[in-house]
Design an enzyme around this catalytic site. Structure first.
Site, PDB file in Angstrom:
ATOM      1  N   ARG A  76     -12.840   4.559  -3.408  1.00  0.00           N
ATOM      2  CA  ARG A  76     -11.769   3.645  -3.037  1.00  0.00           C
ATOM      3  C   ARG A  76     -12.085   2.279  -3.612  1.00  0.00           C
ATOM      4  O   ARG A  76     -13.252   1.926  -3.774  1.00  0.00           O
ATOM      5  CB  ARG A  76     -11.649   3.535  -1.506  1.00  0.00           C
ATOM      6  N   CYS A  88       0.821  -1.211   0.000  1.00  0.00           N
ATOM      7  CA  CYS A  88       0.000   0.000   0.000  1.00  0.00           C
ATOM      8  C   CYS A  88       0.863   1.274   0.000  1.00  0.00           C
ATOM      9  O   CYS A  88       1.507   1.561  -0.997  1.00  0.00           O
ATOM     10  CB  CYS A  88      -0.933  -0.061   1.202  1.00  0.00           C
ATOM     11  N   HIS A  97      -4.176  -6.323   1.822  1.00  0.00           N
ATOM     12  CA  HIS A  97      -4.185  -6.545   3.264  1.00  0.00           C
ATOM     13  C   HIS A  97      -4.725  -7.958   3.468  1.00  0.00           C
ATOM     14  O   HIS A  97      -4.937  -8.692   2.515  1.00  0.00           O
ATOM     15  CB  HIS A  97      -5.039  -5.494   3.978  1.00  0.00           C
TER      16      HIS A  97
END
Lengths: 447, 235
Positions: free
Chosen positions: B131, B96, B195
């Site tokens: 997002r 990220c 993640h």
């Protein structure tokens, strides 16, 4: 109240009566109906109430419940909203279903979701805000802590005269200068040293100069007596303080605030912060320390998020977990238990749980090795994730039960009398449903 | 006592730590143990120097916009060290924000262009009020391995010519939602938006990084047992 507001309120009330009587529920629809007829309905309510708004990531519900108990020592009637009804429509419903006040203004203590504050303060100017804390929480839904604080401040901006009663141990509440009067509460129970937070702690940058904060002491997460060795920024003067931690067990906490001895029938350091916040509001509104003692001592039912259930002689403690800081506090609390216990972790990943399960890796399950726990069990839709999390934390051989309808049976076969069950929101609901069907609990949880 | 030791640099671990990414280090330690290896960790953060000779493996995680911007101002001081570390074929995982900062630049929350250190050849744009959030599955084209993760990012990253994707998107959005790539591989650097965390869900990748680090540090050792380690599915 204008004719339009009266009509709107009446329409909402009848829908609440209908839903409540025939469908056993309905907390946001009446608010929706009322707001549709009169979009400015909250303004009408605001003229009849002194409103206190309680917000933050963790502890909203208990702080609200304790605050209501504290203020009932002084006021005959205090209006509040039921758990979960902390968005705009739920708050409207709370007002329309309230008892009518006979004379003067009534006190309303409301738990409000961080992003919904601005929708309330647009119409109602509260007399006070309480800020409990801001931690990372279900990041797929809420976003980052600074974004959340901006949302809160958008609401505060519309009420510049309201006193802010904030957790002084949280640096974020001291990061932006506001026109509002500010009162801080926090911990002052131990000597100050010079330490840094553990690496995996969020929110440790000095908001004034961007260097890493140091602490005289930490209570949990990033809360404590912070200071910046680089620019001198530090924790503000505390008006209300926890001055001693006398005895902490999983089911009770004994502590002193401003050197007055208190007890609450719930464990967990985080719950002492909730009691401290309720104390601060009580003192701010003129309740005496002795009266607060009475308020804290009455009734256990207020501590809803942690529930003791007897399952065929097993003492099962069911605890809702939803974010890493809360989870770590729960782990610390159960490790203070002197009795042997089994440990059950149930992980779901529905919308209400947070669909991203990464947060379990910020939970300090490694600490469980400090206790000799005879049996672990994992379950829920994401049993694979939670099982591997425990394996990495050193748990050799957990019982794995993906099917939550079978968890109750498995609990009965665990080797200890005491059982701690940590579960996410929908896993709590599913397990309670099973336990209710089998007659171990009477009613479902308010959702 | 383990036969082998590896030392891991956790870059800005006290600031970029938001999405459970520390689980990657826990997973590396877990698999290292199975490979008769002890993995020790040091956090290297603001105003500290990064000496590549001190470390065998590195992790660079993601964080909140504010912390990431503060890191972007400090990281030029570590650029030479990171560049040397990568050129020596030492394994690094960047997730990220860490992924973005290794590239040329990214676009911050307020629309400003924030420079990275450009040791990798990608750049990152932003999306307006959107997002990429959700479960994601990709396939690594070289190994045929399938990786599972959870993505939650505003950035849209575009790879440079000498970077390969970590995988091709099977479901989810990936680097930018357009070209079906997810993550990046350059030398022994593995980048991703995953993640979950990535190494707890995808043990094969953890094993691959650890084996490489062991081969670098112990070129004459017999690593047959380590190479043959079977990874049990965890997702």
């Amino acid at each position: 109240m204008s004719l339009r507001s009266s009509v709107a309120t009446a329409a909402g009330k009848s829908s609440y009566w209908f839903l409540h009587t025939f469908l056993h529920g309905g907390s946001s629809l009446p608010g929706k109906i009322t707001t549709a007829i009169d979009p400015q309905i909250l303004k009408a309510f605001g003229q009849k109430y002194d409103v206190v708004i309680i917000t933050g990531t963790n502890g909203k519900t208990l702080t609200t419940a304790l605050s209501v108990r504290v203020l009932q020592q002084k006021y005959d009637y205090v209006l509040t909203n039921p758990t979960g009804s902390n968005m705009e429509q739920g708050i409207v419903t709370t007002f329309i279903t309230a008892h009518k006040s006979k004379n003067g203004k009534t006190l309303a203590i409301l738990e409000v979701d961080e992003a919904n504050i601005v929708k309330v303060t647009e119409y109602i100017k509260p007399i006070a805000f309480i800020f409990t804390n801001l931690f990372r929480d279900q990041m797929d839904r809420y976003g980052e802590i600074y974004t959340t604080y901006d949302k809160i401040l958008a609401g505060v901006k519309k009420a510049p005269n309201a006193t802010i009663i904030a957790n002084g141990d949280a640096q974020i509440f001291n990061s932006i200068d506001l026109p509002n009067p500010m009162i801080f509460f926090g911990f002052d129970h131990t000597e100050n040293k010079d330490i840094k937070a553990p690496a995996n702690t969020d929110g440790v940058l000095c908001p004034k100069c961007n260097h890493i904060l140091h602490f005289g002491f930490l209570t949990y997460g990033n809360l404590g007596s912070y200071f910046c060795p680089h620019c001198g920024f530090k924790r503000p003067e505390l008006t209300y303080k926890v001055t001693n931690l006398t005895q902490l067990t999983p089911t009770s906490s004994n502590f002193e605030i401003d050197h007055h001895q208190y007890e609450i029938q719930i464990g967990g350091l985080y719950n002492i912060y909730n009691a401290l916040a309720a104390y601060a509001l009580g003192r701010f509104l003129g309740v005496e320390p002795e009266q607060i003692k009475t308020a804290f001592a009455s009734d256990k039912k207020v501590f809803g998020r942690q529930e003791m259930i007897n399952v065929d002689g097993k003492e099962v403690t069911l605890i809702l977990v939803k974010n890493p800081v809360g989870l770590n506090q729960v782990i610390d609390m159960i490790l203070s238990d002197q009795q042997p216990f089994s440990f059950v972790a149930l992980l779901n990943a529905n919308y209400a749980d947070g669909i991203d399960t990464s947060w379990i890796w910020d939970g300090n399950f490694e600490k469980l090795q400090q206790h000799d726990i005879p049996q672990f069990m994992t379950g829920g839709e994401r049993y694979k994730d939670i099982t591997f999390r425990l394996k990495v934390a050193g748990v050799a051989d957990p019982i794995i039960e993906p099917d939550l309808t079978k968890v109750a049976e498995k609990i009965k076969a665990l080797p200890t009398k005491k059982v701690y069950v940590l579960a996410t929101y929908t896993a709590v609901l599913q397990l309670r449903k099973q336990l209710a069907e089998q007659g171990y609990i009477k009613e479902g949880m308010d959702a | 006592m383990a036969t082998y030791t590896l030392h891991l640099a956790h870059l800005y671990g006290d600031l970029l730590n938001t999405y459970g990414d520390v689980g990657n280090i826990l997973a590396l330690q877990y698999y290292a143990k199975k490979m008769d290896t002890e993995l020790t960790v040091d956090v290297i953060s603001m105003e500290e120097s990064f000496n590549p000779d001190d470390f065998d493996i590195a992790f660079f995680g993601g964080g909140q916009d504010y912390e990431q911007m503060i890191v972007s101002r400090d990281i030029p001081n570590k650029k030479n060290g990171i560049e040397q570390f990568i050129s020596e074929n030492k394994p690094m995982l960047a997730i990220c924000g860490g992924y973005q900062l290794l590239g040329h630049y990214y676009i911050g929350a307020d629309g400003e262009k924030i420079p990275g250190i450009g040791v990798l050849d990608h750049y990152t744009l932003s999306q307006n009020n959107n997002r990429f959030i959700g479960n994601i599955t990709i396939k690594n084209e070289d190994t045929g391995e399938t990786y599972h993760g959870f993505e939650n990012h505003n950035g849209r990253t575009f790879l440079g010519t000498d970077e390969k994707a970590l995988g091709t998107v099977i479901s989810g959005h990936g680097n930018n939602g357009d070209d079906h790539t997810e993550g990046a591989i350059y030398k022994e650097v593995f980048c991703s938006y995953f993640h979950g965390p990535i190494l707890t869900r995808n043990g094969e990748l953890a094993k691959r990084m650890l084996l490489k680090a062991l081969k670098n540090k112990y070129p004459d050792a017999d690593l047959t047992k380590q190479t043959n380690l079977q990874i049990q599915p965890t997702f």
